[in-house]
Scaffold this motif. Structure first.
Motif, PDB file in Angstrom:
ATOM      1  N   MET A 143       0.850  -1.199   0.000  1.00  7.57           N
ATOM      2  CA  MET A 143       0.000   0.000   0.000  1.00  7.57           C
ATOM      3  C   MET A 143       0.886   1.248   0.000  1.00  7.57           C
ATOM      4  SD  MET A 143      -3.295   1.192   0.998  1.00  7.57           S
ATOM      5  CE  MET A 143      -3.847   2.834   1.392  1.00  7.57           C
ATOM      6  N   ALA A 144       0.613   2.136  -0.921  1.00  6.22           N
ATOM      7  CA  ALA A 144       1.400   3.367  -1.002  1.00  6.22           C
ATOM      8  C   ALA A 144       0.805   4.416  -0.061  1.00  6.22           C
ATOM      9  CB  ALA A 144       1.412   3.886  -2.432  1.00  6.22           C
ATOM     10  N   THR A 145       1.674   5.248   0.446  1.00  5.80           N
ATOM     11  CA  THR A 145       1.265   6.279   1.397  1.00  5.80           C
ATOM     12  C   THR A 145       2.001   7.570   1.060  1.00  5.80           C
ATOM     13  OG1 THR A 145       1.096   4.579   3.121  1.00  5.80           O
ATOM     14  CG2 THR A 145       1.156   6.863   3.873  1.00  5.80           C
ATOM     15  N   VAL A 146       1.323   8.685   1.270  1.00 10.34           N
ATOM     16  CA  VAL A 146       2.012   9.974   1.221  1.00 10.34           C
ATOM     17  C   VAL A 146       1.866  10.630   2.585  1.00 10.34           C
ATOM     18  CG1 VAL A 146       2.073  12.279   0.216  1.00 10.34           C
ATOM     19  CG2 VAL A 146       1.647  10.284  -1.248  1.00 10.34           C
ATOM     20  N   LEU A 147       3.010  10.957   3.191  1.00  8.48           N
ATOM     21  CA  LEU A 147       2.989  11.735   4.431  1.00  8.48           C
ATOM     22  C   LEU A 147       3.068  13.193   4.000  1.00  8.48           C
ATOM     23  CD1 LEU A 147       5.508   9.702   6.656  1.00  8.48           C
ATOM     24  CD2 LEU A 147       3.060   9.359   6.310  1.00  8.48           C
ATOM     25  N   ARG A 148       1.976  13.904   4.201  1.00  7.86           N
ATOM     26  CA  ARG A 148       1.872  15.273   3.710  1.00  7.86           C
ATOM     27  C   ARG A 148       2.286  16.259   4.799  1.00  7.86           C
ATOM     28  NH1 ARG A 148      -2.218  15.630  -0.639  1.00  7.86           N
ATOM     29  NH2 ARG A 148      -0.242  15.074  -1.627  1.00  7.86           N
ATOM     30  N   ASN A 149       3.050  17.281   4.376  1.00  7.38           N
ATOM     31  CA  ASN A 149       3.346  18.381   5.297  1.00  7.38           C
ATOM     32  C   ASN A 149       4.145  17.924   6.524  1.00  7.38           C
ATOM     33  OD1 ASN A 149       3.307  20.960   6.439  1.00  7.38           O
ATOM     34  ND2 ASN A 149       1.266  20.689   7.331  1.00  7.38           N
ATOM     35  N   VAL A 150       5.298  17.302   6.243  1.00  6.67           N
ATOM     36  CA  VAL A 150       6.202  16.909   7.331  1.00  6.67           C
ATOM     37  C   VAL A 150       7.562  17.581   7.133  1.00  6.67           C
ATOM     38  CG1 VAL A 150       5.113  14.706   7.921  1.00  6.67           C
ATOM     39  CG2 VAL A 150       6.811  14.774   6.070  1.00  6.67           C
ATOM     40  N   ARG A 151       8.196  17.951   8.228  1.00  9.22           N
ATOM     41  CA  ARG A 151       9.571  18.443   8.187  1.00  9.22           C
ATOM     42  C   ARG A 151      10.469  17.213   8.312  1.00  9.22           C
ATOM     43  NH1 ARG A 151       8.235  23.985  10.345  1.00  9.22           N
ATOM     44  NH2 ARG A 151       6.232  23.569  11.333  1.00  9.22           N
ATOM     45  N   VAL A 152      11.464  17.105   7.434  1.00  5.24           N
ATOM     46  CA  VAL A 152      12.228  15.857   7.301  1.00  5.24           C
ATOM     47  C   VAL A 152      13.649  16.025   7.845  1.00  5.24           C
ATOM     48  CG1 VAL A 152      13.124  14.185   5.628  1.00  5.24           C
ATOM     49  CG2 VAL A 152      10.847  15.191   5.294  1.00  5.24           C
ATOM     50  N   PHE A 153      14.044  15.115   8.719  1.00  9.94           N
ATOM     51  CA  PHE A 153      15.419  15.125   9.232  1.00  9.94           C
ATOM     52  C   PHE A 153      16.357  14.666   8.119  1.00  9.94           C
ATOM     53  CE2 PHE A 153      19.005  13.167  11.652  1.00  9.94           C
ATOM     54  CZ  PHE A 153      19.445  14.317  12.290  1.00  9.94           C
ATOM     55  N   ASP A 154      17.331  15.526   7.779  1.00  9.00           N
ATOM     56  CA  ASP A 154      18.248  15.213   6.672  1.00  9.00           C
ATOM     57  C   ASP A 154      19.663  14.906   7.167  1.00  9.00           C
ATOM     58  OD1 ASP A 154      19.243  17.670   7.439  1.00  9.00           O
ATOM     59  OD2 ASP A 154      18.733  18.704   5.563  1.00  9.00           O
ATOM     60  N   GLY A 155      19.794  14.676   8.457  1.00 10.68           N
ATOM     61  CA  GLY A 155      21.111  14.382   9.028  1.00 10.68           C
ATOM     62  C   GLY A 155      21.785  15.605   9.617  1.00 10.68           C
ATOM     63  N   GLU A 156      21.313  16.788   9.219  1.00 16.33           N
ATOM     64  CA  GLU A 156      21.871  18.052   9.730  1.00 16.33           C
ATOM     65  C   GLU A 156      20.828  18.856  10.482  1.00 16.33           C
ATOM     66  OE1 GLU A 156      25.030  18.783   9.361  1.00 16.33           O
ATOM     67  OE2 GLU A 156      25.526  17.176   7.947  1.00 16.33           O
ATOM     68  N   GLY A 157      19.588  18.639  10.149  1.00 18.11           N
ATOM     69  CA  GLY A 157      18.496  19.403  10.739  1.00 18.11           C
ATOM     70  C   GLY A 157      17.219  19.012  10.027  1.00 18.11           C
ATOM     71  N   PHE A 158      16.199  19.879  10.107  1.00 18.17           N
ATOM     72  CA  PHE A 158      14.930  19.569   9.459  1.00 18.17           C
ATOM     73  C   PHE A 158      14.695  20.481   8.262  1.00 18.17           C
ATOM     74  CE2 PHE A 158      14.305  17.545  13.530  1.00 18.17           C
ATOM     75  CZ  PHE A 158      13.655  16.376  13.159  1.00 18.17           C
TER      76      PHE A 158
END
Ligand SMILES: [Zn+2]
Length: 359
Positions: free
Chosen positions: A1-16
């Motif tokens: 099942m595919a999902t989209v998490l909408r409107n999230v700030r993503v941790f990129d290893g340095e910050g969000f």
């Protein structure tokens, strides 16, 4: 099942990052998901990779439920009987397990004495260097992902640990050393151990030693939660006697020298253990203790995600990037401001499936 998490700030290893969408398809983080994808409103929450606890002892299937509920999507067992590990590794929808199977220990050690009623522990005793290859081969046959060696004084001599490390490396296995005293750390260093676990409570690792570990590429899983738990038990009033300070100072020195620090708790329910951090929630305690020992909150997050994955060869996880496993934790508040925010869990996804709803 595919999902989209909408409107999230993503941790990129340095910050969000700024708030954006993250797509999940086929259990992986994807470039996009089709029009039929389920949409989950992330409401500006903070999305981090699923946490990796680099030191646990499985107690039974409930262990995995406790871990995943706390956002720990991968658990690295550091000594459990192979039948228990293999029964739990086959379960889907719960925390993914890697394991050493039973840790190697010396028949002369106090550790072996504590474990003397556990039949599987007898099988893990290594009497001398001549037994090392056969012992390591048994672990390879059992499906061990790495070799754990308990360096306890009295217990293994330098030549025993040297032989176990050589045999493990010949089989392509990383070596993890239990070293909770300074003299055990010294044996581990001479033997060329890949991963130290615990931090000495008698005398801290100093700056020069930490520099040597950094140069050798050694990493450490200090299990500060366990070290603090031991001190809380043996010296609860903080009187004369052992203190937690050497463990914290060791982490400070290793961190300053650039030695990678990995999050691990030593969570267990073993009656003979010197302390028993709870499964799952203790990972959050560990992150706070790592920050108290000098890591920034971003570094603490990496210690339980990308750095843990990198140093245990878990190439398919540990970051939020296309093609990696969709092991994800959605938080209400920003853990780079206050690491305690890793407890503000709103949702956990394991290989793309939502496994716990904290709403
Ligand atoms: Zn342990």
């Amino acid at each position: 099942m595919a999902t989209v998490l909408r409107n999230v700030r993503v941790f990129d290893g340095e910050g969000f990052t700024e708030a954006r969408d993250v797509a999940i398809d086929g259990g992986l983080i994807a470039e996009g998901a089709g029009p039929d994808a389920e949409v989950v409103d992330g409401a500006g929450g903070y999305l981090v990779p699923g946490f990796i606890d680099c030191h646990i002892h499985l107690a039974g299937p409930h262990t995995q439920e406790l871990l995943v509920a706390a956002g720990v999507t991968t658990g690295l067992d550091m000594s459990s009987p192979a039948p228990l590990v293999n029964a739990m590794r086959g379960r889907v929808g719960v925390t993914d397990i890697r394991a050493a199977m039973m840790a190697m220990s010396s028949p002369a050690s106090a550790h072996a004495q504590r474990m003397k009623d556990i039949p599987a522990a007898q099988e893990a005793l290594v009497a001398g260097p001549a037994d090392a290859e056969a012992a390591v081969s048994r672990r390879v046959d059992q499906g061990a992902d790495y070799l754990k060696i308990v360096i306890d004084l009295p217990g293994f001599e330098q030549e025993d640990v040297d032989a176990l490390v050589a045999a493990a490396h010949a089989h392509g296995l990383r070596t993890v050393a239990h070293a909770s005293r300074w003299d055990a750390v010294a044996i581990a260093e001479t033997a060329g151990i890949d991963v130290l676990t615990h931090a000495p409570l008698d005398r801290p690792i100093d700056g020069a030693q930490a520099e040597r570990f950094a140069a050798a590429g050694t990493v450490i899983v200090p299990t500060l939660t366990m070290m603090k738990g031991i001190i809380d038990r043996v010296n609860p009033a903080g009187g004369p006697g052992p203190t937690y300070a050497p463990a914290r100072e060791s982490v400070r020195a290793m961190h300053a020298a650039g030695v990678p620090i990995l999050a691990g708790t030593d969570a267990n329910e073993t009656p003979a253990a010197p302390a028993s951090p709870p499964f799952g929630t203790s990972l959050h305690d560990e992150l706070e203790l790592l920050v108290e020992a000098g890591l920034t909150p971003v570094e603490a997050l990496r210690s339980a995600t990308s750095v843990a994955a990198q140093h245990f060869g878990l190439d398919d996880r540990g970051a939020i990037a296309h093609g990696l496993r969709a092991d994800l934790v959605l938080l209400d508040t920003d853990p780079t401001i206050d690491i305690a925010a890793t407890r503000s869990i709103r949702g956990v996804w394991l290989a793309g499936d939502r496994v716990a709803d904290h709403a």
